[in-house]
Design an enzyme around this catalytic site. Structure first.
Site, PDB file in Angstrom:
ATOM      1  N   CYS A  27       0.867  -1.173   0.000  1.00 44.03           N
ATOM      2  CA  CYS A  27       0.000   0.000   0.000  1.00 44.03           C
ATOM      3  C   CYS A  27       0.905   1.224   0.000  1.00 44.03           C
ATOM      4  O   CYS A  27       2.032   1.154  -0.476  1.00 44.03           O
ATOM      5  CB  CYS A  27      -0.943  -0.016   1.198  1.00 44.03           C
ATOM      6  SG  CYS A  27      -0.105  -0.026   2.800  1.00 44.03           S
ATOM      7  N   ALA A  28       0.442   2.342   0.551  1.00 41.26           N
ATOM      8  CA  ALA A  28       1.223   3.582   0.486  1.00 41.26           C
ATOM      9  C   ALA A  28       2.502   3.508   1.308  1.00 41.26           C
ATOM     10  O   ALA A  28       3.505   4.142   0.970  1.00 41.26           O
ATOM     11  CB  ALA A  28       0.375   4.756   0.960  1.00 41.26           C
TER      12      ALA A  28
END
Length: 468
Positions: A27-28
């Site tokens: 993810c981020a």
């Protein structure tokens, strides 16, 4: 071998080797790994690997925090070394049995709404910039007044700020079909049907300018511009129905029959059953959420700002995405963002205190970049890599978040968008709120920093943790 390649190699070995890793996603900020045997993971070795800012299990995944930007490169290196790459959605299906029913439901909400957020972030920034440009003080610098602004320019800004919310059901239905295994294009068309210009416009009905269509004399039928929950339920049911039909239709007829029946049945259900029921439920949820945010004396800000990062640790914070979207759609502003941004900033303040106070070069190299990451809106490195590890900094960061949230509620701060906080979040408060926004964040950071510096951390705690 490059530095990142070596880190990836060391990480794989610390997790038990390639054979212990089923797949990788990211993810981020986090590298998300599905593993076969948790007992094969050398946790201490993982946490001591360069660039690793923390690691933990959540929702059936082993999540290694690298931070924004770095995680993308580490994912590429891990895949190059032979680990199978997968999407977060695919991993979610693998981990579907992990966690409680509530956690799985919240994770599903996140899977549906997170892909939509970038469009809403852009919309919020457009709203903030329009608010800045339209201020009398700003126009005065150019010798203009609001009356001098061209209607064509205003129309252009409305295209930028209104489109995502007018067609929000299409975005939600598309994403729901994608998550629940349907054809996303069918979901998109179904969502567009919910906002068809042939239906009474939801905004016009709400203002009293247009009456809804009455079916059978009592079922109100309107468009669902800006609606969230009806589109989500329609997407969920529609994806399941499409899969059910596809299994029973001969392959030679699938291209014709499956989409035809799916759209026919679902638009009928959506307009006559799902829409009226869940739109009413949506309004009730929104009213409750708004009432909580309006509790007097800043109580809501104190509670939400103080507990937000605790909720983030549990992994169920994505449920608030839907509520923020509802606030923006219904009222054009988002007071929730103003409160939670203080909780994010406070985690950065506590990590900054640790980084400046410690004499450990390794901890300093971890804490200072983690605090910067928090000030840019990403708290995982600070929370999992520093504050939670020494516990007291995390507690004092919760206090700082509560104090900042309290002031946000007292001042009535309201963002023009969602999903970005602290430094990037300033763009959501350009409509005359920027000074108060900076003040509440500075208070949150300062409270967490001072408490952590005075009472929350010493290098003795580092030695004690290493002993354990």
């Amino acid at each position: 071998m490059s530095e990142n390649s070596q880190i990836a190699k060391d990480l794989i070995e610390a997790i038990g080797g390639k054979d212990n890793i089923i797949s990788a996603a990211h993810c981020a900020t986090r590298l998300r790994l599905m593993v076969k045997d948790q007992d094969m993971i050398d946790q201490e070795r993982v946490e001591n690997i360069q660039k690793v800012k923390g690691a933990f299990f959540n929702s059936g995944q082993y999540q290694v925090i690298f931070g924004t930007g770095t995680v993308n490169r580490m994912y590429d290196e891990v895949v190059k070394l032979g680990i199978s790459g997968s999407t977060k959605s695919e991993q979610a299906q693998e981990a579907v049995k992990a966690g409680s029913g509530f956690q799985r439901a919240v994770r599903t909400f996140g899977d549906v709404f997170v892909p939509i957020i970038p469009a809403l972030v852009a919309t919020g920034l457009f709203m903030g910039l329009r608010g800045l440009v339209m201020q009398e003080q700003i126009l005065g610098l150019f010798g203009l007044t609001p009356d001098d602004i061209s209607q064509n320019f205003i129309l252009f800004t409305e295209v930028l700020t209104d489109t995502a919310f007018v067609f929000l059901p299409a975005l939600v239905a598309w994403s729901a079909f994608r998550v629940f295994g349907g054809n996303p294009t069918i979901g998109l068309v179904l969502g567009l049907m919910l906002v068809s210009p042939s239906l009474p416009n939801a905004y016009s009905v709400a203002s009293g300018d247009v009456d809804p269509i009455k079916i059978f004399g009592f079922i109100p039928v309107v468009g669902y511009q800006g609606s969230v929950l009806p589109a989500f339920i329609t997407g969920f049911v529609g994806a399941k129905l499409e899969r059910w039909i596809r299994k029973r239709v001969p392959e030679v007829l699938d291209l014709i029959v499956t989409p035809f029946l799916t759209l026919l049945v679902m638009i009928t259900l959506a307009l006559f059953v799902i829409g009226p029921i869940f739109h009413s439920a949506e309004n009730i949820i929104l009213s409750i959420f708004k009432a909580i945010l309006e509790w007097p004396l800043g109580i809501s800000g104190l509670i939400i700002g103080g507990l937000n990062q605790l909720i983030v640790v549990t992994g169920v914070h994505h449920i608030f995405n839907m509520l923020e979207i509802q606030l923006l759609e219904a009222f054009g502003n988002n007071p929730y963002n103003a409160i939670v941004t203080c909780s994010v900033a406070a985690q950065g303040g506590a990590a900054l205190a640790v980084g400046l106070k410690t004499k450990s070069a390794k901890l300093k190299a971890l804490a200072l970049p983690s605090s910067l990451s928090a000030f840019l809106g990403i708290t995982e490195p600070a929370v999992f890599g520093v504050n939670l590890r020494y516990f007291k900094p995390f507690v004092f960061a919760l206090v700082g978040g509560g104090v900042g949230g309290f002031l946000s509620a007292i001042f009535g701060l309201k963002a023009t968008g969602m999903a970005i906080t602290v430094i990037p979040g300033t763009l959501l408060y350009l409509n005359g709120q920027i000074l108060l926004y900076l003040l509440v964040n500075i208070v949150a950071i300062g409270t967490a920093f001072i408490l952590t510096w005075l009472f929350g951390f010493s290098d003795k705690s580092v030695k004690d943790l290493n002993k354990n």
